[in-house]
Design a protein around this motif. Structure first.
Motif: not given
Length: 169
Positions: A36-39, A41, A50, A53, A69, A154, A157, A161
């Motif tokens: 559930g944490v965006p960006d 995975k 990403q 973050i 994180e 996008e 983005r 990473r």
């Protein structure tokens, strides 16, 4: 000679089984913590942050929320490390990736330098938090291994990473 060769192959197969079991459990725990944490995975054998973050645009110093994180990652490593077989040469490989935009910085002359600096900063932070230096490595991959095609905002983005792979030497 054949018996010796078979014995070495059997040992290698067992070492790879140990790695697969450890990596699977480690990545499963990471998946739970970051669900559930965006960006952030888990994708296959890779753990992906990403860049936004962790870093401001064009920078390599880790921001405070990024440190929090990374602390989660380090804590899971510390929890899992007692389960690590002593004969398994585990490596946490931190890969820095950028988009295709040229770097506009006096400090970093190219995306190679930026991707390297970011990956090194993540490794330094992990070591500072207790991951043994012998367990980490760095790879600077610049813009040459994109996960998204094209030049849309996008796609760019997604290509900026930090990837962390659990592997062996």
């Amino acid at each position: 000679q054949l018996v010796s060769l078979i014995g070495r192959k059997d040992k290698e197969i067992e070492r790879l089984r140990k790695l697969a079991k450890y990596r699977s459990e480690f990545l499963a725990k990471l998946g739970q913590v970051f669900a559930g944490v965006p960006d952030i995975k888990v994708q296959g054998d890779r753990f992906i942050f990403q860049s936004e973050i962790l870093f401001a645009s064009g920078r390599a110093d880790i921001n405070e929320s990024g440190k929090k994180e990374l602390d989660k990652f380090v804590n899971i490593y510390k929890e899992m490390s007692p389960k690590l077989p002593g004969d398994l040469p585990l490596l946490i490989l931190v890969q820095g990736h950028t988009d295709t935009d040229p770097v506009r910085s006096k400090r970093y002359k190219s995306n190679w330098e930026l991707s390297s600096a970011r990956a090194l900063e993540v490794v330094r932070y992990m070591i500072e938090k207790g991951v043994p230096s012998s367990r980490v490595g760095v790879a600077a991959l610049s813009e040459f291994h994109p996960v998204a095609k094209g030049i849309s905002p996008e796609a760019k983005r997604l290509n900026r990473r930090i990837e962390i792979k659990i592997t062996t030497l």
